[in-house]
Design an enzyme around this catalytic site. Structure first.
Site: not given
Ligand SMILES: Nc1ncnc2c1ncn2[C@@H]1O[C@H](COP(=O)(O)OP(=O)(O)O)[C@@H](O)[C@H]1O
Ligand SMILES: [Mg+2]
Length: 364
Positions: A17, A182, A251, A290, A292, A308
């Site tokens: 990033e 990411s 991105y 943040r 999520d 985050n």
């Molecule tokens: N358990 C889950 N159920 C549905 N979607 C998921 C789940 N885990 C991750 N995702 C999808 O994958 C994306 C990235 O996962 P995340 O855990 O936020 O990792 P990062 O730290 O890379 O952002 C999420 O924004 C969502 O779209």
């Molecule tokens: Mg995420």
């Protein structure tokens, strides 16, 4: 001598990033109230060297053309010497991902005895680690998708058992490296046959992998600003343009939509804000994060996904936007974050002094 507080804005860095961090830092620089603060740009290149002052200012756009990355080895140092000679009063790290958002820059600031914005060492490291984050959510009784953990050694030794444990969560599944961001190395697994490849992809990025049940529904984000009590913003919504909110969505293209505020019932908003503050406190966050969420499409239940500790700060990023909608303007947000950094430094200093006092001088 200037009476302005000298703010070291640190950006770039050794992560995927890198460029986003620069865009975020430019927005921060534009919003920082220059009548109160003197901006000291500090740039880290992709190999982790600190660029010289002129290069840092140039990348930030303070003078002329703006390169989109920190040029490697630009008059560089192992560490910016201005951190060592009393040139700055507070560190404002806008570094995303590993080597910045994960407790490392925070640890550096602690060693230098410099106040710094955002989470402390432990909370930054924890929020970067999905496995530890989820274990703490569990301990605090906070809702989060069911999960299994696979280490590289376990995968090597007892792969069949790892697959069985994972598949017991039900399909589809999300497979992720524990400590990255990411969406890199993340797969959505829809059939048992593709699970092994997903685990192996995640193992390319970390020796710890998390497998989660998929929550099919909506993706919601809440900005939290530290304080007592912390402030939770109105929620925003991510509408992914792809199968999930993947790297390309984040991105590369414009397929994804950001809704701020998210169209939600008042009860849901209140519940999300309550959970966001609980998660912030359960992980020991300070300053900012943040939070999520995944909102289950079947029953509308809110599940915590991740926190985050250094969210995006670009002009269109959710974190400053959501706080803006909640009555905290971008310049005011920076004021509050810097004030919190100074306040923590003073508070922790008392504890450090107490710990240093020789045993013989203590009352008991
Ligand atoms: N358990 C889950 N159920 C549905 N979607 C998921 C789940 N885990 C991750 N995702 C999808 O994958 C994306 C990235 O996962 P995340 O855990 O936020 O990792 P990062 O730290 O890379 O952002 C999420 O924004 C969502 O779209
Ligand atoms: Mg995420």
């Amino acid at each position: 001598m200037s009476s302005k507080l000298r703010v070291a804005l640190v950006f770039g860095g050794r992560s995927g990033e890198h460029e986003v961090s620069i865009v975020s830092a430019r927005s921060v620089a534009a919003a920082l109230d220059r009548s109160r603060y003197e901006l000291v740009p500090m740039a880290i290149d992709r190999v982790g060297r600190w660029a010289d002052a002129a290069t840092a200012a140039r990348v930030l756009g303070e003078a002329g053309a703006k390169p989109d990355h920190v040029p490697a080895f630009a008059g560089s140092h192992a560490l910016d010497p201005r951190l060592l000679d009393g040139s700055v009063d507070v560190l404002l790290p806008i570094l995303h991902g590993p080597f910045g958002e994960d407790g490392t820059i925070q640890g550096l600031a602690e060693m230098l005895d410099l106040p710094y914005v955002g989470c402390g060492v432990a909370a930054a490291a924890i929020t970067m680690d999905k496995v530890v984050t989820k274990r703490l959510f569990h301990e605090a009784g906070l809702p989060t998708p069911r999960f299994e953990v696979i280490t590289a050694a376990e995968w090597e030794r007892e792969r069949i058992r790892c697959e069985a444990r994972s598949l017991a969560l039900g399909l589809p599944l999300f497979v992720k490296p524990s400590r990255l961001g990411s969406s890199v190395g993340i797969s959505k697994v829809k059939s048992a046959e593709t699970l092994a490849a997903a685990v192996e992809l995640a193992l390319e990025y970390d020796d710890l992998v998390i497998v989660e049940e998929a929550i099919i529904g909506r993706e919601i984000e809440v900005a939290v600003l530290g304080g007592d009590p912390p402030l939770a913003s109105v929620p925003g919504e991510i509408v992914p343009g792809h199968e999930f909110y993947d790297y390309a969505d984040k991105y590369l293209d414009d397929a994804c939509k950001l809704l701020a505020p998210a169209p939600l019932e008042p009860d849901t908003v209140a519940e999300l804000q309550r959970l966001a503050v609980s998660a912030f406190l359960a992980l020991g966050c300070e300053g900012m994060a943040r939070v999520d969420f995944l909102l289950d499409g079947r029953d509308g239940r809110a599940c915590l996904s991740e926190l985050n500790s250094i969210p995006g700060f670009t002009s269109i990023s959710m974190y400053p936007r959501l706080l803006g909608l909640s009555g905290v303007s971008y310049p005011e947000l920076l004021d509050r974050l810097i004030a919190l950094a100074l306040e923590r430094h003073t508070r922790r200093r008392c504890f450090a002094d107490a710990a240093l006092r020789p045993l013989s001088e203590r009352s008991r």
